[in-house]
Motif scaffolding. Structure first.
Motif, mmCIF file in Angstrom:
data_model
loop_
_atom_site.group_PDB
_atom_site.id
_atom_site.type_symbol
_atom_site.label_atom_id
_atom_site.label_comp_id
_atom_site.label_asym_id
_atom_site.label_seq_id
_atom_site.Cartn_x
_atom_site.Cartn_y
_atom_site.Cartn_z
ATOM 1 N N THR A 403 -18.253 13.327 -6.870
ATOM 2 C CA THR A 403 -17.184 12.211 -6.520
ATOM 3 C C THR A 403 -17.665 11.793 -5.060
ATOM 4 O O THR A 403 -17.732 10.768 -4.708
ATOM 5 N N MET A 404 -17.958 12.871 -4.463
ATOM 6 C CA MET A 404 -18.342 12.669 -2.770
ATOM 7 C C MET A 404 -19.627 11.792 -2.850
ATOM 8 O O MET A 404 -19.838 10.942 -2.104
ATOM 9 N N GLY A 405 -20.621 12.405 -3.645
ATOM 10 C CA GLY A 405 -21.762 11.614 -3.722
ATOM 11 C C GLY A 405 -21.656 10.070 -3.825
ATOM 12 O O GLY A 405 -22.482 9.155 -3.339
ATOM 13 N N ALA A 406 -20.828 9.651 -4.764
ATOM 14 C CA ALA A 406 -20.501 8.237 -5.145
ATOM 15 C C ALA A 406 -19.797 7.569 -4.368
ATOM 16 O O ALA A 406 -20.175 6.467 -3.859
ATOM 17 N N VAL A 407 -19.055 8.431 -3.330
ATOM 18 C CA VAL A 407 -18.508 7.796 -2.369
ATOM 19 C C VAL A 407 -19.396 7.414 -1.215
ATOM 20 O O VAL A 407 -19.293 6.384 -0.632
ATOM 21 N N ALA A 409 -22.482 7.072 -1.659
ATOM 22 C CA ALA A 409 -23.225 5.975 -1.855
ATOM 23 C C ALA A 409 -22.757 4.704 -1.503
ATOM 24 O O ALA A 409 -23.601 3.625 -1.149
ATOM 25 N N SER A 410 -21.509 4.342 -1.923
ATOM 26 C CA SER A 410 -20.874 3.226 -1.466
ATOM 27 C C SER A 410 -20.816 2.840 -0.162
ATOM 28 O O SER A 410 -20.790 1.709 0.281
ATOM 29 N N GLU A 411 -20.643 3.779 0.833
ATOM 30 C CA GLU A 411 -20.632 3.631 2.060
ATOM 31 C C GLU A 411 -21.954 3.416 2.692
ATOM 32 O O GLU A 411 -22.055 3.504 3.955
ATOM 33 N N GLY A 412 -22.846 3.833 2.074
ATOM 34 C CA GLY A 412 -24.335 3.482 2.456
ATOM 35 C C GLY A 412 -24.919 4.651 3.194
ATOM 36 O O GLY A 412 -26.175 4.817 3.779
ATOM 37 N N ALA A 413 -24.109 5.846 3.099
ATOM 38 C CA ALA A 413 -24.883 7.206 3.520
ATOM 39 C C ALA A 413 -25.745 7.766 2.336
ATOM 40 O O ALA A 413 -25.220 8.755 1.749
ATOM 41 N N LEU A 414 -26.955 7.114 2.300
ATOM 42 C CA LEU A 414 -27.742 7.386 1.214
ATOM 43 C C LEU A 414 -28.381 8.755 0.924
ATOM 44 O O LEU A 414 -28.578 9.531 -0.064
ATOM 45 N N GLU A 446 -29.534 4.907 -8.637
ATOM 46 C CA GLU A 446 -28.938 3.749 -7.768
ATOM 47 C C GLU A 446 -29.240 4.232 -6.354
ATOM 48 O O GLU A 446 -29.613 3.271 -5.609
ATOM 49 N N VAL A 447 -28.968 5.462 -6.014
ATOM 50 C CA VAL A 447 -29.573 5.735 -4.756
ATOM 51 C C VAL A 447 -30.737 5.589 -4.243
ATOM 52 O O VAL A 447 -31.203 5.186 -3.270
ATOM 53 N N HIS A 448 -31.746 6.061 -5.217
ATOM 54 C CA HIS A 448 -32.975 6.089 -4.900
ATOM 55 C C HIS A 448 -33.577 4.675 -4.636
ATOM 56 O O HIS A 448 -34.431 4.181 -4.057
ATOM 57 N N ALA A 449 -32.870 3.669 -5.760
ATOM 58 C CA ALA A 449 -33.291 2.211 -5.472
ATOM 59 C C ALA A 449 -32.805 1.620 -4.278
ATOM 60 O O ALA A 449 -33.579 0.982 -3.637
ATOM 61 N N ALA A 450 -31.639 2.000 -3.748
ATOM 62 C CA ALA A 450 -31.164 1.600 -2.521
ATOM 63 C C ALA A 450 -32.070 1.950 -1.557
ATOM 64 O O ALA A 450 -32.204 1.459 -0.113
ATOM 65 N N SER A 451 -32.535 3.578 -1.413
ATOM 66 C CA SER A 451 -33.510 3.830 -0.485
ATOM 67 C C SER A 451 -34.847 3.459 -0.492
ATOM 68 O O SER A 451 -35.722 3.880 0.225
#
Length: 675
Positions: A403-407, A409-414, A446-451
């Motif tokens: 849950t914290m990882g999903a949050v 990711a949404s905040e941009g703290a990749l 999704e995090v890897h893609a955004a990074s």
């Protein structure tokens, strides 16, 4: 002349109870009761036998009459014991206010008596009541008092039951290691044969539900198997129903969704006359599976049915609304569930404790992120983290990381999101929870893609999709495939068209042998015209419930609905035949008693097929469907090849050859005489 005096029916019933021949005892005592020959003291024997054959209403009626007789005789001690038993049985019905009233009556009856075992059982039953309705402190205090009385009076049954209740209360309060130690000690005594059967069964259920609430699936499975062995030794049919509920949840968590639904369906049948308050729990498991498979209509129907039986349908219902695109409705529903927990008895974690709130908070994070409400999502994820710290076991820790990882990711703290989601993958993998692993892997993609690391993203997304395909989680397959299309197009435009294939396309299938059954209502279109849409809808609803009940009784798997019938699978050909015969007899009984039931044709064929997700495909499945289509109304038609592998030699059969569409050669079949 012989001096041997034949035992009376009550004496024979007592002998049957002593050897745990519950049905024999019940039949003898019920006949004596209907003839008006049972004394008030013997009504307790009838209640005991009735409970173990799944006749809870009969047990309650007998106890109420016995209580009335004791009250008239001013026998306060006996009346108190009966009042405590009635409180327990009313809790089995979800009737907490009635149970509480009986407990207060017992308390008044014992108020002026010297402390004895009755006071201990009053405290133990009060602890059970408190845990079910959400009074965690009361549950712990009353269990502690009961344990003290049981030890001082050296009553092994009371001591062990109270030990288990105290252990469960300690776990609920976050004192996990201390609580599990007490629970294990109590359960060893229960399955070793040291206790009365009703006490042993209650201890086992307390243990399994506590382990399940903690996410200790391996421990829960081990105790479930031990309880199953105990039940078989004792000839008990009710507690296996409770076992099936927890076994269903364990299998669902492990990704065995077809088996989980079959277990839950059979549990819902077994428990209706024994612990009806737990039937909704079994149905809830089915609702969650259907939701994840993408069967939103089926999920809603079953969750509403569970709710009607007194089971809280959350978080499943709010997640269903999210899947329907009703994001605001989902947010309102999950907030209501968190702010005002249902106070009806629950066989899950104690209401409003950390373990109770954990799945609700996980759902709130998912829903809040779908609404772009990062504030609510973060607040919920932080509470999940505090719960994980409190309990210190793997599942809450995995939920906190996910849950914290999903949050994040949404905040941009990749980078923080990557670390937490990877930890969630590791923890869920250790807990053998493939669906949750795949969700976390998709988040990682999704995090890897955004990074800016599309290659790593593709690896994670493909791994996630392979799991979703194997499970039959259609909505997640589609979502992950869309992600892969985007990722692969970004790295190599030529790969755009191949995203629908890849690792998951073949890895999700395996060859198995099953006995396949197809059912179909004859002339459904004409019946719809004759009866009208509303009446026909009611007939279909009855038909579906009746068939599903028979299938559950015989251990079958409902693969999917097929128009006006079902595609079913069984491990054993005899189970398939018994289920087919049971369906026809259930329909015939309905016609005889109520005047109408639709005619259903049934085809049975055992074959090898490819299992893909929750479905089966292959020529054998196709042949089974064609055999079903060739059957006449109210006929069970089975391939001769399948019948030859049956152990049944008592079935009357009528052999014939049939020409089936799509098959060049005639097929040898047999019509089963089921009347």
């Amino acid at each position: 002349m012989s001096d041997v005096v034949e035992a009376s029916p009550v004496e024979r019933a007592q002998q049957a109870l002593a050897r745990h021949s519950w049905r024999e005892a019940f039949d003898l005592l019920r006949a004596e009761d209907e003839a008006g020959r049972l004394s008030p003291g013997e009504l307790g024997l009838l209640a005991q036998a009735a409970l173990w054959v799944g006749q809870l209403p009969v047990a309650i009626d007998a106890l109420e009459r016995a209580y009335a007789a004791a009250a008239r005789a001013h026998d306060n001690e006996t009346a108190a014991v009966l009042a405590i038993a009635l409180a327990r049985d009313q809790l089995f019905r979800n009737a907490a206010p009635v149970a509480n009233a009986w407990l207060r009556r017992a308390e008044r009856l014992l108020a002026h008596a010297d402390e004895g075992v009755g006071h201990g059982w009053l405290a133990a039953t009060q602890s059970f009541h408190d845990a079910l309705v959400g009074d965690d402190e009361g549950a712990l205090a009353n269990a502690t008092r009961a344990l003290d009385i049981g030890r001082r009076l050296q009553d092994r049954n009371l001591e062990t039951f109270a030990l288990a209740e105290r252990g469960a209360a300690l776990v609920s309060a976050g004192r996990v290691a201390e609580g599990l130690e007490l629970i294990d000690e109590a359960t060893v005594a229960a399955i070793s044969g040291e206790l009365e059967p009703d006490v042993a069964g209650g201890v086992c259920c307390t243990t399994i539900e506590t382990c399940s609430a903690l996410g200790e699936w391996t421990r829960a499975a081990e105790w479930t198997e031990a309880q199953d062995r105990w039940c078989r030794r004792e000839g008990i049919s009710g507690y296996p129903g409770m076992c099936r509920v927890f076994r269903s949840e364990i299998k669902r968590r492990r990704g065995e969704w077809l088996e989980a639904e079959a277990e839950a369906r059979q549990a819902s049948v077994e428990l209706r006359g024994f612990v009806p308050a737990a039937v909704g729990m079994a149905l809830y498991q089915i609702g969650v599976i259907r939701l994840r498979r993408g069967d939103l209509g089926g999920a809603e129907a079953i969750l509403v049915e569970a709710h009607a039986l007194g089971t809280d349908p959350e978080p499943g219902l709010s997640l269903l609304r999210l899947a329907e695109g009703k994001v605001d409705v989902a947010a309102t529903g999950i907030r209501r569930a968190l702010d005002g927990p249902v106070r009806t008895p629950t066989w899950r974690a104690t209401p409003d404790t950390g373990l109770y709130r954990l799945p609700l908070l996980e759902a709130q994070v998912e829903i809040a992120l779908a609404r772009s409400d990062s504030g609510t999502a973060r607040t919920a994820a932080e509470e999940v983290g505090r719960i994980a710290d409190q309990f210190g076991t793997r599942l809450p820790a995995a939920a906190a990381a996910a849950t914290m990882g999903a949050v994040e990711a949404s905040e941009g703290a990749l980078e923080a999101a990557r670390r937490d989601l990877q930890r969630a993958v590791d923890l869920y993998s250790g807990a053998d929870a493939p669906y949750e692993v795949a969700i976390a892997r998709r988040g990682l993609a999704e995090v890897h893609a955004a990074s800016g690391d599309p290659d790593a993203a593709i690896v994670e997304a493909r791994a996630a999709r392979g799991v979703f395909e194997h499970l039959g989680a259609t909505p997640d397959v589609e979502r992950t495939t869309r992600l892969l299309v985007t990722l692969e197009a970004a790295t190599d435009p030529r790969a755009h068209g191949g995203a629908g294939e890849g690792a998951g396309g073949v890895a999700g299938t395996k060859r198995v042998v099953r006995s396949f059954v197809f059912t179909d209502i004859v002339d459904s279109t004409r019946l719809t015209e004759l009866l009208g849409d509303e009446s026909w809808s009611r007939v279909l609803d009855w038909h579906d419930k009746a068939l599903r009940g028979v299938v559950a009784e015989h251990g079958g798997e409902e693969i999917k609905a097929t128009g006006d019938g079902f595609f079913l699978a069984f491990d054993d050909v005899d189970e398939a035949l018994d289920a087919a015969i049971g369906i026809q007899r259930r329909l015939e009984h309905q016609r005889r008693e109520y005047g109408f039931a639709p005619q259903v044709r049934i085809g049975v064929h055992r074959a090898e097929a490819s299992r893909s997700g929750l479905d089966y495909i292959g020529g054998g499945v196709h042949l089974a469907a064609r055999i079903g289509a060739a059957a006449a109304g109210s006929e069970v038609l089975v391939s001769m090849a399948s019948l030859q592998s049956s152990r049944r030699r008592d079935l009357p059969v009528d052999r014939r050859s049939v020409k089936l569409k799509g098959f060049s050669e005639p097929v040898e079949v047999a019509s089963i005489g089921w009347r």
